[in-house]
Design a protein around this motif. Structure first.
Motif, PDB file in Angstrom:
ATOM      1  N   ALA A   1       0.889  -1.076   0.019  1.00 52.37           N
ATOM      2  CA  ALA A   1       0.046   0.145   0.036  1.00 52.37           C
ATOM      3  C   ALA A   1       0.760   1.053  -0.052  1.00 52.37           C
ATOM      4  N   THR A   2       0.305   2.216   0.014  1.00 56.95           N
ATOM      5  CA  THR A   2       0.842   3.694   0.082  1.00 56.95           C
ATOM      6  C   THR A   2       1.141   4.501   1.346  1.00 56.95           C
ATOM      7  N   PRO A   3       0.689   4.274   2.441  1.00 59.05           N
ATOM      8  CA  PRO A   3       1.027   5.047   3.417  1.00 59.05           C
ATOM      9  C   PRO A   3       2.367   5.139   4.093  1.00 59.05           C
ATOM     10  N   SER A   4       2.761   6.105   4.724  1.00 59.81           N
ATOM     11  CA  SER A   4       4.395   6.119   5.085  1.00 59.81           C
ATOM     12  C   SER A   4       4.192   5.179   6.485  1.00 59.81           C
ATOM     13  N   SER A   5       5.480   4.592   6.752  1.00 64.70           N
ATOM     14  CA  SER A   5       5.162   3.586   7.810  1.00 64.70           C
ATOM     15  C   SER A   5       5.647   4.580   9.033  1.00 64.70           C
ATOM     16  N   SER A   6       4.931   4.367  10.160  1.00 62.23           N
ATOM     17  CA  SER A   6       5.042   5.461  11.275  1.00 62.23           C
ATOM     18  C   SER A   6       4.619   4.447  12.656  1.00 62.23           C
ATOM     19  N   ILE A   7       4.456   3.052  12.868  1.00 61.65           N
ATOM     20  CA  ILE A   7       4.156   2.414  13.722  1.00 61.65           C
ATOM     21  C   ILE A   7       4.820   1.387  13.832  1.00 61.65           C
ATOM     22  N   GLN A   8       5.498   1.289  15.190  1.00 63.13           N
ATOM     23  CA  GLN A   8       6.658  -0.235  15.531  1.00 63.13           C
ATOM     24  C   GLN A   8       6.040  -1.400  15.170  1.00 63.13           C
ATOM     25  N   ALA A   9       6.305  -2.324  14.283  1.00 66.99           N
ATOM     26  CA  ALA A   9       5.889  -3.525  14.292  1.00 66.99           C
ATOM     27  C   ALA A   9       6.411  -4.497  15.338  1.00 66.99           C
ATOM     28  N   PRO A  10       5.724  -5.591  15.717  1.00 68.72           N
ATOM     29  CA  PRO A  10       6.473  -6.482  16.593  1.00 68.72           C
ATOM     30  C   PRO A  10       7.956  -6.974  15.959  1.00 68.72           C
ATOM     31  N   ALA A  11       8.540  -7.449  16.744  1.00 63.86           N
ATOM     32  CA  ALA A  11       9.970  -7.902  16.342  1.00 63.86           C
ATOM     33  C   ALA A  11       9.538  -9.046  15.188  1.00 63.86           C
ATOM     34  N   SER A  12       8.973 -10.099  15.608  1.00 64.67           N
ATOM     35  CA  SER A  12       8.824 -11.111  14.712  1.00 64.67           C
ATOM     36  C   SER A  12       8.160 -10.831  13.279  1.00 64.67           C
ATOM     37  N   VAL A  13       7.304  -9.632  13.257  1.00 70.43           N
ATOM     38  CA  VAL A  13       6.711  -9.239  11.882  1.00 70.43           C
ATOM     39  C   VAL A  13       7.982  -8.389  11.208  1.00 70.43           C
ATOM     40  N   LYS A  14       8.484  -7.666  12.092  1.00 70.29           N
ATOM     41  CA  LYS A  14       9.517  -6.846  11.301  1.00 70.29           C
ATOM     42  C   LYS A  14      10.800  -7.541  10.562  1.00 70.29           C
ATOM     43  N   SER A  15      10.909  -8.729  11.400  1.00 66.58           N
ATOM     44  CA  SER A  15      12.238  -9.428  10.968  1.00 66.58           C
ATOM     45  C   SER A  15      11.546 -10.392   9.717  1.00 66.58           C
TER      46      SER A  15
END
Length: 296
Positions: free
Chosen positions: A41-55
């Motif tokens: 999608a197009t919105p800019s990231s601004s929310i911290q993802a859980p570590a498992s999702v981020k990795s």
């Protein structure tokens, strides 16, 4: 399916969303398939993802992708589209990852979540007390439900009582089925015939059962009914008087232990309301008259 899927409401007589203008305006969505797809999608990231999702770099959604205009596949492709798909893409993008949508049968979708086959469920799912025994919810909209009949209403269905002795199709695993089963018992308690509730693994099959004369009515979420009416106005009509909204919450299901993900998703949904994206999505899929806002 409130999916929006799964379906409750209507106490006594029918309570419907006004679908005529909605159907005339048209709905997005397309045909179905049976695979997974990753989109962005197009919105800019601004929310911290859980570590498992981020990795992983991916937010994995379980979705029953047979429920237009909320989730379906673009014709001839394995690319999902719909209002829920847009919402899922937005949430993933706010966390700085991509969204993946795994096609999962609705009757086993919570089991798939609990088995960690996905991170969360987005599938037009009603937030009910029974489901909250198993999972947590982040609600994002409210939706009403409707009965659909064949053009001309040959079975003369106008109220719940008129379903006595007749058949109605629903998708397997939905609270629509639970609701109709309960209404059937109530009718029997009044000395009337039972409702023959016929279930199908895919909502599109449940609608097709009405078209082919296998049942007298179909029961589904109002946006989905509006979509079917738009796609095939020569075959389908609304039962009763479609003038009253009786909305109930729909939400994304998350494992109760995943509190960090629940917090992140809640923030993303709030952002979607604050920046006006939710209204753009509802407008794109012509859902404005079939749903109500529900900011967490």
């Amino acid at each position: 399916m409130t999916v929006l899927r799964a379906k409750i409401a209507l106490l006594g007589g029918f309570a419907f969303v006004s679908l005529i203008a909605l159907a005339a305006a048209g709905c997005g969505g397309s045909s179905k398939s049976s695979s997974s797809s990753t989109t962005s999608a197009t919105p800019s990231s601004s929310i911290q993802a859980p570590a498992s999702v981020k990795s992983a770099g991916t937010l994995a959604f379980c979705s029953d992708i047979t429920y237009p205009p909320e989730e379906s596949y673009k014709a001839g492709t394995t690319t999902p589209e719909g209002s829920d798909i847009d919402i899922g893409n937005y949430i993933a993008k706010k966390m700085g990852v991509k969204a993946r949508f795994d096609n999962t049968g609705f009757d086993g979708i919570i089991a798939a979540l609990l088995a960690k086959k996905c991170d969360l469920v987005i599938s037009g799912m009603n937030d009910t007390p029974e489901r909250r025994k198993q999972v947590a919810f982040v609600d994002y909209l409210k939706v009403g439900q409707s009965f659909m009949v064949k053009t001309g209403n040959p079975a003369h269905i106008a109220t719940l009582a008129s379903l006595a002795g007749k058949s109605a199709s629903v998708e397997t695993g939905t609270t629509n089925k639970d609701f109709l089963d309960a209404q059937s018992k109530k009718l029997q308690g009044q000395g009337k015939k039972a409702i023959h509730v016929v279930t199908f693994p895919k909502d599109t099959d449940a609608a097709n059962a009405l078209k082919t004369g296998k049942v007298d009515a179909y029961f589904g979420d109002s946006p989905v009914v509006a979509y079917y009416l738009l796609q095939d106005p020569g075959s389908f009509a609304i039962a009763g008087n479609p003038t009253v909204v009786n909305p109930i919450p729909i939400g994304m299901a998350i494992r109760k232990s995943d509190t960090e993900l629940q917090t992140a998703v809640t923030k993303a949904v709030r952002a979607m309301y604050d920046d006006g994206t939710i209204d753009k999505i509802l407008k794109r899929w012509k859902l404005g008259k079939a749903v109500a806002h529900l900011k967490p």
